[in-house]
Design an enzyme around this catalytic site. Structure first.
Site, PDB file in Angstrom:
ATOM      1  CB  THR A  50      -0.915   0.049   1.259  1.00 32.66           C
ATOM      2  OG1 THR A  50      -0.096   0.018   2.423  1.00 32.66           O
ATOM      3  CG2 THR A  50      -1.903  -1.100   1.303  1.00 32.66           C
ATOM      4  N   GLY A  51       0.276   2.389  -0.168  1.00 28.63           N
ATOM      5  CA  GLY A  51       0.952   3.671   0.032  1.00 28.63           C
ATOM      6  C   GLY A  51       2.213   3.860  -0.799  1.00 28.63           C
ATOM      7  CG  LEU A  73       1.418  -8.308   8.830  1.00 28.36           C
ATOM      8  CD1 LEU A  73       1.770  -9.791   8.757  1.00 28.36           C
ATOM      9  CD2 LEU A  73       1.815  -7.752  10.193  1.00 28.36           C
ATOM     10  CG  ASP A 110       6.538  -9.227  12.272  1.00 26.60           C
ATOM     11  OD1 ASP A 110       6.796  -8.093  11.793  1.00 26.60           O
ATOM     12  OD2 ASP A 110       6.686  -9.508  13.482  1.00 26.60           O
ATOM     13  CB  ALA A 111       8.871  -6.694   7.505  1.00 20.31           C
ATOM     14  CE1 TYR A 234       4.018  12.107  11.006  1.00 24.56           C
ATOM     15  CE2 TYR A 234       6.239  13.008  10.941  1.00 24.56           C
ATOM     16  CZ  TYR A 234       5.349  12.015  10.623  1.00 24.56           C
ATOM     17  OH  TYR A 234       5.788  10.907   9.945  1.00 24.56           O
TER      18      TYR A 234
END
Ligand code: NAI
Ligand code: NA
Length: 395
Positions: A50-51, A73, A110-111, A234
């Site tokens: 994604t992204g 994942l 799971d990376a 942030y």
């Protein structure tokens, strides 16, 4: 089944396979329309579903004809239960890659774990020998450190002081004040554990030891800075501490990779609607104002436009144009003085009543639903679709 969006707060529990497929096809078409990029031919993308990670995988494959391995994942579908969007995106990506005669394999797991690192390295050894580009694009709320077995949870909190500012519920358009209590020391260290640079370093170290990194390899990780307005929550908050750590890790990796003339670089990207950013208070209001301004100026970009420009103009272009901290700044248009001055002006006056007019609330909301394959042009949502879709290399 007929799949409709089912939202709970800032997440959507369902995803549409056809909509996700169309999104991937649109991104591929965009990259192809911009012409060939003389880039890496063997690429590993960690966080590829994604992204920004998906956009990176697409740009490598369809911009440079690269063989790609993608790690992510995602939740597989079962009868009556749609998969997570990254699953459908990856299924569509592999199908399109196969059609184009491009090697593409994926690993779902799971990376952060040693097992997935080993599985990935074995796949590179067997199929590609070595890779010359590694994109690190994970965004996760949790990480189990494989060395300690400890599970850490990241938080989005200011450091030092209580932070109060405006925010918007992008489903209702309701603008309100939000107050966030400052982080504890544990909050800070846990967030650095999850989103800092340690795991990136572990990947590169393991790959180097296994001999699967090519001479002159490059590795990129993605960061964010943003304006003064969002700094407390942030860049100067817990997530910013993690990004500071990630950025410092780039120099460590480069130093360790001198024997291969390898380089680790951070690219600072633009604020975009993703599953991760929707959950950060204040950011959705900022993004909806930013989108309005950047669209009016003709400089709005999504993930694919950002990454295509990053590859074509910077990584494989004439000049990286690094800033004084050694980072690529593909957030250059977001951070333009005139754009930020306009955001500040609108921020001061934004209310529930005027946000639809002065901000791009609809653009925000559409992008959010698009992440899950909904509200995508050309998709028939009334039609029955098979929710059980396989990723060719996984099954
Ligand atoms: P995203 O949520 O769209 O993508 C995250 C990826 O990580 C997915 O492929 C997911 O499957 C994978 N992932 C998560 N946990 C995993 C795990 N344990 N094992 C394997 N894969 C896992 O996130 P997005 O927004 O593309 O973020 C990627 C990077 O870009 C992050 O470092 C983020 O901070 C950065 N960034 C994001 C910006 C934004 O506005 N969204 C702006 C600038 C930088
Ligand atoms: Na990603």
């Amino acid at each position: 089944m007929i799949i409709e969006p089912r939202t709970r707060g800032f997440i959507c529990l369902t995803a549409h396979p056809k909509g996700c497929e169309q999104n991937v096809i649109n991104q591929i078409e965009y990259v192809k329309s911009k012409g060939e990029i003389d880039g890496a031919k063997k690429v590993l993308v960690i966080g590829a579903s994604t992204g920004f990670g998906l956009a990176s995988r697409i740009t490598s494959a369809f911009g440079s004809n690269a063989s790609t391995i993608g790690v992510f994942l995602e939740k597989a579908p079962s009868a009556g239960r749609p998969a997570s969007p990254g699953w459908y995106n990856s299924a569509a990506f592999e199908q399109q890659a196969e059609k184009a005669g491009l090697y593409a394999k994926s690993i779902n797991g799971d990376a952060f774990s040693n097992e997935i690192k080993k599985q990935t390295i074995d796949m590179i050894k067997e199929d590609l020998g070595q890779v010359d580009l590694v994109i690190y694009s994970l965004a996760s709320p949790v990480r189990t450190n494989p060395n300690t077995g400890k599970r850490h949870k990241s938080v989005l909190k200011p450091i030092g002081d209580v932070f109060t500012n405006k925010t918007v519920d992008f489903h209702t358009g309701n603008v309100s004040e939000v107050t966030i209590q400052p982080a504890t020391e544990d909050d800070i260290s846990n967030t650095v554990e999850v989103m800092g640079g340690e795991d990136w370093d572990m990947w590169i170290t393991a790959m180097k030891e296994a001999g699967v990194l090519a001479q002159d390899f490059q590795t990129y990780a993605y960061s964010y800075i943003g304006p003064k307005l969002t700094e407390p929550v942030y860049r100067k908050g817990t997530i910013g501490a993690a990004k500071d750590d990630l950025e410092a890790t780039a120099f460590k990796i480069t130093e360790k990779s001198a024997d291969l003339n390898g380089k680790a670089i951070v690219s600072v990207n633009k604020a975009l609607v993703t599953q991760a950013s929707s959950a950060i208070p204040v950011i959705p209001l900022y993004i909806s104002l930013l989108y309005k301004i950047m669209k009016a100026d003709g400089i709005h970009e999504g993930c694919i436009e950002q990454i295509q420009r990053l590859y074509a103009d910077r990584i494989y272009g004439a000049d990286l144009q690094l800033d004084d901290k050694g980072r690529v700044r593909i957030d250059d248009w977001e951070m333009r003085e005139d754009v930020q001055a306009e955001v500040d002006k609108l921020w001061a006056i934004a209310t529930t009543e005027n946000l639809n007019e002065i901000g791009d609330l609809k653009g925000y909301s559409d992008d959010f639903f698009n992440l899950f394959g909904f509200k995508v042009d050309g998709v028939d949502y009334a039609a029955d679709v098979d929710e059980v879709v396989a990723i060719p290399s996984i099954g």
